[in-house]
Design a protein around this motif. Structure first.
Motif, short mmCIF file in Angstrom:
data_model
loop_
_atom_site.label_atom_id
_atom_site.label_comp_id
_atom_site.label_asym_id
_atom_site.label_seq_id
_atom_site.Cartn_x
_atom_site.Cartn_y
_atom_site.Cartn_z
N PRO A 55 37.28 32.34 42.39
CA PRO A 55 36.28 33.22 41.81
C PRO A 55 34.83 33.29 42.29
CG PRO A 55 37.17 32.06 40.09
CD PRO A 55 37.68 31.48 41.22
N SER A 56 34.19 34.33 42.86
CA SER A 56 33.00 34.35 42.87
C SER A 56 32.01 34.32 41.91
CB SER A 56 32.60 35.53 44.16
OG SER A 56 33.14 36.85 43.42
N ASP A 57 32.38 34.90 40.60
CA ASP A 57 31.78 34.84 39.64
C ASP A 57 32.53 34.76 38.38
OD1 ASP A 57 32.06 37.67 38.65
OD2 ASP A 57 30.89 38.42 40.30
N PHE A 60 35.94 37.01 37.40
CA PHE A 60 37.17 36.66 38.17
C PHE A 60 37.80 35.57 37.38
CE2 PHE A 60 34.67 39.34 40.75
CZ PHE A 60 35.42 40.39 41.27
N ILE A 61 39.15 35.31 37.73
CA ILE A 61 39.95 34.10 37.39
C ILE A 61 40.31 33.66 38.55
CG2 ILE A 61 40.39 35.02 34.91
CD1 ILE A 61 43.26 35.96 36.17
N PRO A 62 40.55 32.41 38.54
CA PRO A 62 40.92 31.44 39.46
C PRO A 62 42.51 31.37 39.51
CG PRO A 62 40.59 29.51 37.74
CD PRO A 62 39.91 31.19 37.09
N ILE A 63 43.13 31.77 40.84
CA ILE A 63 44.45 31.73 40.92
C ILE A 63 44.95 30.59 41.75
CG2 ILE A 63 46.49 33.34 41.67
CD1 ILE A 63 44.73 35.64 40.50
N GLY A 100 40.92 38.06 33.17
CA GLY A 100 40.02 38.30 34.32
C GLY A 100 40.50 39.14 35.64
N PHE A 101 39.39 39.22 36.30
CA PHE A 101 39.90 40.33 37.59
C PHE A 101 40.18 39.23 38.53
CE2 PHE A 101 36.88 42.92 34.96
CZ PHE A 101 37.71 43.99 35.10
N PHE A 102 41.20 39.77 39.49
CA PHE A 102 41.37 39.18 40.89
C PHE A 102 41.74 40.11 41.88
CE2 PHE A 102 45.08 39.73 37.95
CZ PHE A 102 45.99 40.27 38.98
N VAL A 106 46.03 39.33 46.71
CA VAL A 106 46.46 37.89 46.59
C VAL A 106 47.61 37.86 45.75
CG1 VAL A 106 44.11 36.95 47.12
CG2 VAL A 106 45.02 37.14 44.60
N VAL A 107 48.27 38.90 45.12
CA VAL A 107 49.34 39.05 44.51
C VAL A 107 50.54 39.94 44.95
CG1 VAL A 107 48.15 38.05 42.58
CG2 VAL A 107 48.47 40.50 42.98
N GLU A 108 51.68 39.62 44.55
CA GLU A 108 52.58 40.69 44.90
C GLU A 108 53.29 40.89 43.51
OE1 GLU A 108 57.24 40.74 47.00
OE2 GLU A 108 55.65 39.20 47.46
#
Length: 130
Positions: A55-57, A60-63, A100-102, A106-108
């Motif tokens: 995440p940049s801020d 967002f959540i890390p994935i 959080g956002f992402f 980056v997902v399917e």
């Protein structure tokens, strides 16, 4: 004695700065979102991470690649490239689930759970850092 007083003041200042940073409002990514219900409390779908995302801020959540994500909303308009969800690390996870956002790229999506066709206005608290 003066050194310990200074140290105490520095610690108090550091804790108070961290507290104010933790609950600050960030700029809105979008004015509207699509959800399964009016409160966005039910997941729309499940997705699997195709790659790592750092995440940049704090919105967002890390994935990590391979993680399962429950998607609760999809932003519309200028923020349409972002979804909100919760990463599920496992039943006995080291970290608690956090919404959080992402980036949707980056997902399917692997399983549709409910139609995400309820348009909801975003609220300022949608973009608070916590």
């Amino acid at each position: 004695m003066a050194v310990s007083l200074r140290l105490a003041l520095v610690l108090i200042l550091a804790v108070s700065l961290q507290y104010t940073e933790a609950w600050r409002q960030m700029p809105k990514l979008s004015e509207k979102k699509l959800c399964a219900d009016g409160e966005c409390s039910h997941p729309i779908s499940m997705a699997v991470a195709l790659e790592d995302f750092y995440p940049s801020d704090c919105r967002f959540i890390p994935i990590r690649k391979g993680q399962i994500i429950y998607v609760f909303s999809k932003l519309k308009g200028r923020g349409r490239l972002f979804w909100a969800g919760s990463v599920q690390s496992g039943y006995y996870s080291e970290q608690e689930a956090r919404l959080g956002f992402f980036p949707s790229s980056v997902v399917e999506e692997t399983q549709l759970l409910q139609p995400g066709d309820v348009e909801v206005m975003t609220e300022p608290w949608d973009f608070y850092c916590n």
